[in-house]
Scaffold this motif. Structure first.
Motif, PDB file in Angstrom:
ATOM      1  N   PRO A  51       0.824  -1.225   0.000  1.00  0.00           N
ATOM      2  CA  PRO A  51       0.000   0.000   0.000  1.00  0.00           C
ATOM      3  C   PRO A  51       0.854   1.268   0.000  1.00  0.00           C
ATOM      4  CG  PRO A  51       0.070  -0.957   2.196  1.00  0.00           C
ATOM      5  CD  PRO A  51       0.789  -1.921   1.305  1.00  0.00           C
ATOM      6  N   LEU A  52       0.195   2.384  -0.290  1.00  0.00           N
ATOM      7  CA  LEU A  52       0.850   3.688  -0.254  1.00  0.00           C
ATOM      8  C   LEU A  52       0.773   4.265   1.157  1.00  0.00           C
ATOM      9  CD1 LEU A  52      -0.491   5.250  -3.577  1.00  0.00           C
ATOM     10  CD2 LEU A  52       1.771   4.304  -3.161  1.00  0.00           C
ATOM     11  N   VAL A  53       1.830   4.940   1.531  1.00  0.00           N
ATOM     12  CA  VAL A  53       1.902   5.545   2.866  1.00  0.00           C
ATOM     13  C   VAL A  53       1.960   7.066   2.699  1.00  0.00           C
ATOM     14  CG1 VAL A  53       3.241   5.689   4.998  1.00  0.00           C
ATOM     15  CG2 VAL A  53       3.136   3.533   3.739  1.00  0.00           C
ATOM     16  N   PRO A  54       1.087   7.809   3.391  1.00  0.00           N
ATOM     17  CA  PRO A  54       1.121   9.276   3.253  1.00  0.00           C
ATOM     18  C   PRO A  54       2.389   9.862   3.865  1.00  0.00           C
ATOM     19  CG  PRO A  54      -0.449   8.599   4.939  1.00  0.00           C
ATOM     20  CD  PRO A  54       0.005   7.349   4.266  1.00  0.00           C
ATOM     21  N   LEU A  55       2.922  10.868   3.200  1.00  0.00           N
ATOM     22  CA  LEU A  55       4.114  11.554   3.690  1.00  0.00           C
ATOM     23  C   LEU A  55       3.748  12.591   4.739  1.00  0.00           C
ATOM     24  CD1 LEU A  55       5.963  12.189   0.295  1.00  0.00           C
ATOM     25  CD2 LEU A  55       6.535  10.472   2.011  1.00  0.00           C
ATOM     26  N   GLU A  56       4.610  12.763   5.710  1.00  0.00           N
ATOM     27  CA  GLU A  56       4.376  13.787   6.719  1.00  0.00           C
ATOM     28  C   GLU A  56       4.488  15.186   6.109  1.00  0.00           C
ATOM     29  OE1 GLU A  56       7.023  13.206   9.965  1.00  0.00           O
ATOM     30  OE2 GLU A  56       6.215  11.216  10.485  1.00  0.00           O
ATOM     31  N   ILE A  57       5.461  15.364   5.226  1.00  0.00           N
ATOM     32  CA  ILE A  57       5.653  16.659   4.570  1.00  0.00           C
ATOM     33  C   ILE A  57       5.634  16.422   3.065  1.00  0.00           C
ATOM     34  CG2 ILE A  57       7.155  18.671   4.315  1.00  0.00           C
ATOM     35  CD1 ILE A  57       8.345  18.026   7.024  1.00  0.00           C
ATOM     36  N   PRO A  58       4.531  16.703   2.370  1.00  0.00           N
ATOM     37  CA  PRO A  58       4.513  16.556   0.905  1.00  0.00           C
ATOM     38  C   PRO A  58       5.503  17.511   0.249  1.00  0.00           C
ATOM     39  CG  PRO A  58       2.283  16.745   1.805  1.00  0.00           C
ATOM     40  CD  PRO A  58       3.232  17.096   2.916  1.00  0.00           C
ATOM     41  N   TYR A  59       5.995  17.131  -0.920  1.00  0.00           N
ATOM     42  CA  TYR A  59       6.946  17.973  -1.630  1.00  0.00           C
ATOM     43  C   TYR A  59       6.570  18.036  -3.111  1.00  0.00           C
ATOM     44  CZ  TYR A  59       9.062  13.537  -3.130  1.00  0.00           C
ATOM     45  OH  TYR A  59       9.268  12.291  -3.663  1.00  0.00           O
ATOM     46  N   GLN A  60       7.039  19.079  -3.762  1.00  0.00           N
ATOM     47  CA  GLN A  60       6.727  19.286  -5.169  1.00  0.00           C
ATOM     48  C   GLN A  60       7.795  18.652  -6.050  1.00  0.00           C
ATOM     49  OE1 GLN A  60       6.294  23.384  -6.311  1.00  0.00           O
ATOM     50  NE2 GLN A  60       6.123  22.934  -8.493  1.00  0.00           N
ATOM     51  N   LYS A  61       7.329  17.975  -7.096  1.00  0.00           N
ATOM     52  CA  LYS A  61       8.230  17.364  -8.064  1.00  0.00           C
ATOM     53  C   LYS A  61       7.794  17.786  -9.466  1.00  0.00           C
ATOM     54  CE  LYS A  61      10.281  12.950  -9.438  1.00  0.00           C
ATOM     55  NZ  LYS A  61      10.243  11.475  -9.267  1.00  0.00           N
ATOM     56  N   GLY A  62       8.208  18.958  -9.876  1.00  0.00           N
ATOM     57  CA  GLY A  62       7.881  19.444 -11.205  1.00  0.00           C
ATOM     58  C   GLY A  62       6.463  19.997 -11.278  1.00  0.00           C
ATOM     59  N   TRP A  63       5.926  19.963 -12.512  1.00  0.00           N
ATOM     60  CA  TRP A  63       4.618  20.539 -12.787  1.00  0.00           C
ATOM     61  C   TRP A  63       3.796  19.557 -13.600  1.00  0.00           C
ATOM     62  CZ3 TRP A  63       3.713  25.436 -10.781  1.00  0.00           C
ATOM     63  CH2 TRP A  63       4.840  26.103 -10.313  1.00  0.00           C
TER      64      TRP A  63
END
Length: 253
Positions: A51-63
């Motif tokens: 399964p996918l695990v939510p990140l504590e701090i999301p981050y941006q990867k491009g657009w």
């Protein structure tokens, strides 16, 4: 009393001949390789199903860029129809740059041109497929078009949306909010099995047994560790011969 050879004596008795023993050992060795492949696929499937695990701090990867309903169309009475249609024909593009430009060579110079993005077009096979999600009313907004296909060297039929002006492109940050769960025990099993296959150079042999030919996939094009370390310099023939001797000894017992 007549003299018989070992093979002739084996034919008259229940003992296996030397040739048959070698064939049985080879077949058993190939069955072991097939089982290794099945185990490898099973481990890959387990890793894929994690399964996918939510990140504590999301981050941006491009657009990312996709289509949205134009403002004036969104305020009209036909907005629900075109919004539902957009869910079926919307497309996404991703880029590290917000400008969504790609490098292209023109007159021996590298220039940056904007990427072309359109709503989804349907091939003739997709259009006739019963799995097509479009309704009859939605199909009326597409027209038939022939386009030259350089891969097949012939014209191919596509069904294109005839009102693309109703949608406009929207650029937004591509945020990474989840990550794949990592199972250390599972990764250890996968790496252990992969090391065994690569160290003994069994990949091509497994591919020939499963697919009928040895595929040169880039995933498997790695430097063979047995060519690096002389300690691991055991050829497939030596491994097979060792395995064959053990099996013949066990059959003899």
């Amino acid at each position: 009393m007549e003299n018989y050879t070992v093979d002739e004596y084996a034919l008259c008795t229940r003992f296996k001949s030397k040739r048959k023993k070698k064939r049985l050992v080879k077949e058993d060795f190939e069955k072991q390789l097939i089982q290794l492949r099945k185990l490898e696929v099973e481990l890959w499937k387990k890793r894929k199903d994690l399964p996918l695990v939510p990140l504590e701090i999301p981050y941006q990867k491009g657009w990312q860029r996709n289509f949205k309903l134009r403002d004036d169309i969104a305020r009209s009475n036909e907005a629900p129809f075109y919004r539902e249609l957009l869910e079926k024909i919307n497309t996404w593009q991703f880029s590290p740059e917000k400008s969504f430009k790609r490098k292209k060579k023109r007159k021996r110079r590298n220039v940056y041109v904007e990427k072309i993005q359109t709503v989804k077009e349907f091939s003739e096979w997709e259009w006739r497929s019963p799995k097509l999600e479009l309704t009859e009313k939605e199909k009326m907004h597409f027209y038939k078009r022939e386009r030259w296909c350089s891969n097949f060297k012939r014209y191919k039929i596509h069904y294109v949306f005839n009102e693309p002006w109703r949608y406009v492109l929207r650029v937004s940050p591509y945020m990474i909010t989840h990550t794949k769960m990592v199972d250390s025990d599972l990764e250890s099993e996968i790496q252990l099995l992969d090391n065994y296959i690569v160290n003994h150079n069994l990949r091509n042999k497994i591919n020939r047994l499963i697919h009928g030919s040895s595929y040169k996939w880039s995933y498997y094009e790695k430097e063979n560790p047995k060519e690096i370390s002389p300690i691991k310099n055991k050829s497939l023939h030596a491994l097979y011969q060792q395995y064959a001797d053990e099996m013949i000894e066990n059959h003899g017992k």
